[in-house]
Scaffold this motif. Structure first.
Motif, PDB file in Angstrom:
ATOM      1  N   LYS A 130       0.813  -1.225   0.000  1.00  0.00           N
ATOM      2  CA  LYS A 130       0.000   0.000   0.000  1.00  0.00           C
ATOM      3  C   LYS A 130       0.843   1.271   0.000  1.00  0.00           C
ATOM      4  O   LYS A 130       0.468   2.257  -0.628  1.00  0.00           O
ATOM      5  N   THR A 131       1.942   1.284   0.740  1.00  0.00           N
ATOM      6  CA  THR A 131       2.705   2.524   0.910  1.00  0.00           C
ATOM      7  C   THR A 131       4.027   2.527   0.156  1.00  0.00           C
ATOM      8  O   THR A 131       4.630   3.584  -0.014  1.00  0.00           O
ATOM      9  N   GLY A 132       4.493   1.366  -0.257  1.00  0.00           N
ATOM     10  CA  GLY A 132       5.788   1.284  -0.922  1.00  0.00           C
ATOM     11  C   GLY A 132       6.959   1.360   0.045  1.00  0.00           C
ATOM     12  O   GLY A 132       8.118   1.327  -0.354  1.00  0.00           O
ATOM     13  N   ARG A 133       6.675   1.479   1.324  1.00  0.00           N
ATOM     14  CA  ARG A 133       7.741   1.558   2.329  1.00  0.00           C
ATOM     15  C   ARG A 133       8.303   0.170   2.580  1.00  0.00           C
ATOM     16  O   ARG A 133       7.588  -0.815   2.551  1.00  0.00           O
TER      17      ARG A 133
ATOM     18  N   TRP B  70      -3.334  -1.996   8.480  1.00  0.00           N
ATOM     19  CA  TRP B  70      -3.969  -0.872   9.161  1.00  0.00           C
ATOM     20  C   TRP B  70      -3.911   0.435   8.391  1.00  0.00           C
ATOM     21  O   TRP B  70      -4.697   1.339   8.642  1.00  0.00           O
ATOM     22  N   TYR B  71      -3.037   0.576   7.409  1.00  0.00           N
ATOM     23  CA  TYR B  71      -2.900   1.833   6.684  1.00  0.00           C
ATOM     24  C   TYR B  71      -4.167   2.123   5.869  1.00  0.00           C
ATOM     25  O   TYR B  71      -4.672   1.259   5.154  1.00  0.00           O
ATOM     26  N   GLY B  72      -4.665   3.335   5.996  1.00  0.00           N
ATOM     27  CA  GLY B  72      -5.857   3.732   5.259  1.00  0.00           C
ATOM     28  C   GLY B  72      -7.153   3.348   5.939  1.00  0.00           C
ATOM     29  O   GLY B  72      -8.220   3.716   5.489  1.00  0.00           O
ATOM     30  N   GLU B  73      -7.077   2.609   7.016  1.00  0.00           N
ATOM     31  CA  GLU B  73      -8.269   2.223   7.772  1.00  0.00           C
ATOM     32  C   GLU B  73      -8.516   3.293   8.830  1.00  0.00           C
ATOM     33  O   GLU B  73      -7.635   3.606   9.620  1.00  0.00           O
TER      34      GLU B  73
ATOM     35  N   GLU C 183     -15.760   3.119  17.424  1.00  0.00           N
ATOM     36  CA  GLU C 183     -15.246   1.884  16.839  1.00  0.00           C
ATOM     37  C   GLU C 183     -13.955   1.441  17.541  1.00  0.00           C
ATOM     38  O   GLU C 183     -13.736   0.253  17.751  1.00  0.00           O
ATOM     39  N   VAL C 184     -13.112   2.421  17.912  1.00  0.00           N
ATOM     40  CA  VAL C 184     -11.879   2.105  18.642  1.00  0.00           C
ATOM     41  C   VAL C 184     -12.232   1.479  19.985  1.00  0.00           C
ATOM     42  O   VAL C 184     -11.667   0.453  20.374  1.00  0.00           O
ATOM     43  N   ARG C 185     -13.183   2.081  20.711  1.00  0.00           N
ATOM     44  CA  ARG C 185     -13.585   1.548  22.026  1.00  0.00           C
ATOM     45  C   ARG C 185     -14.188   0.146  21.885  1.00  0.00           C
ATOM     46  O   ARG C 185     -13.944  -0.722  22.710  1.00  0.00           O
ATOM     47  N   GLU C 186     -14.977  -0.095  20.853  1.00  0.00           N
ATOM     48  CA  GLU C 186     -15.564  -1.413  20.631  1.00  0.00           C
ATOM     49  C   GLU C 186     -14.467  -2.424  20.305  1.00  0.00           C
ATOM     50  O   GLU C 186     -14.490  -3.553  20.787  1.00  0.00           O
ATOM     51  N   PHE C 187     -13.482  -2.022  19.509  1.00  0.00           N
ATOM     52  CA  PHE C 187     -12.356  -2.892  19.180  1.00  0.00           C
ATOM     53  C   PHE C 187     -11.579  -3.243  20.454  1.00  0.00           C
ATOM     54  O   PHE C 187     -11.211  -4.394  20.676  1.00  0.00           O
ATOM     55  N   GLU C 188     -11.332  -2.241  21.319  1.00  0.00           N
ATOM     56  CA  GLU C 188     -10.636  -2.489  22.587  1.00  0.00           C
ATOM     57  C   GLU C 188     -11.428  -3.456  23.463  1.00  0.00           C
ATOM     58  O   GLU C 188     -10.868  -4.378  24.053  1.00  0.00           O
ATOM     59  N   ARG C 189     -12.755  -3.255  23.554  1.00  0.00           N
ATOM     60  CA  ARG C 189     -13.594  -4.123  24.372  1.00  0.00           C
ATOM     61  C   ARG C 189     -13.557  -5.556  23.854  1.00  0.00           C
ATOM     62  O   ARG C 189     -13.380  -6.499  24.619  1.00  0.00           O
TER      63      ARG C 189
END
Length: 183
Positions: free
Chosen positions: A34-37, A97-100, A106-112
């Motif tokens: 995705k980034t070429g890095r 994770w890049y571009g997401e 959503e972050v709190r739900e992911f943590e839970r």
């Protein structure tokens, strides 16, 4: 203020414990679609853009005579290894994770969900320390009933006495004598 040691971590060149090595997570071989890095070679910090710096302050205190230095150095090494491996993984997983973008909900739900999955995998451990209340006769209280009470006695508590059947050096005291609180 404090004496600090600055430790630079190079995700491409620093050695990691062999048991954690994965070629797919090695920045020397990984290239992001995705980034070429990627494929970080010696001196990559001077030639690659963008670059990220992450600062962590780690304080370890293990104040036990004879073990303090060794334990503190060991903990610092383990923390350094964890940070090195974690940052290598963050780089190697960039395409996941890049571009997401996630909202805070959503972050709190992911943590839970992550915490729930972790608890299912390793279980929930009860606290190692418990505090219980022991009622004392009112005659032994030295403060109002809302304050913790300290018995007014010069006798050493049972947990401070030396067991009679335990061999000991001649210089060891029989019991620990506490000062009289009324003096």
């Amino acid at each position: 203020d404090l004496e600090r040691e600055v430790c630079f971590i190079d995700i491409a060149s620093d050695e990691i414990p062999e048991r954690y090595y994965k070629e797919s997570e090695d920045p020397k071989y990984f290239k992001s679609q995705k980034t070429g890095r990627g494929q970080l070679k010696e001196g990559w910090r001077e030639t690659h853009q963008p670059i990220m710096c992450s600062y962590k302050l780690v304080t370890v205190k293990f104040e036990v005579w004879g073990l303090q230095t060794r334990v503190e150095q060991f903990v610092h090494k383990v923390v350094r290894d964890i940070l090195l491996i974690g940052h290598r993984q963050a780089f190697a997983w960039v395409d996941e994770w890049y571009g997401e973008y996630m909202t805070m909900d959503e972050v709190r739900e992911f943590e839970r969900a992550t915490q729930e999955a972790t608890n299912k995998k390793i279980g929930i451990f009860p606290p190692a320390i418990s505090i219980s209340s022991i009622s004392m006769p009112s005659s032994t209280r030295s403060a109002p009933s809302s304050a913790p009470s300290t018995p007014l006695s010069t006798d050493a508590p049972d947990f401070l006495t030396v067991p009679k059947d335990r061999p000991r050096k001649k210089s060891a005291p029989e019991t620990l004598t506490l000062p009289d609180p009324s003096k």
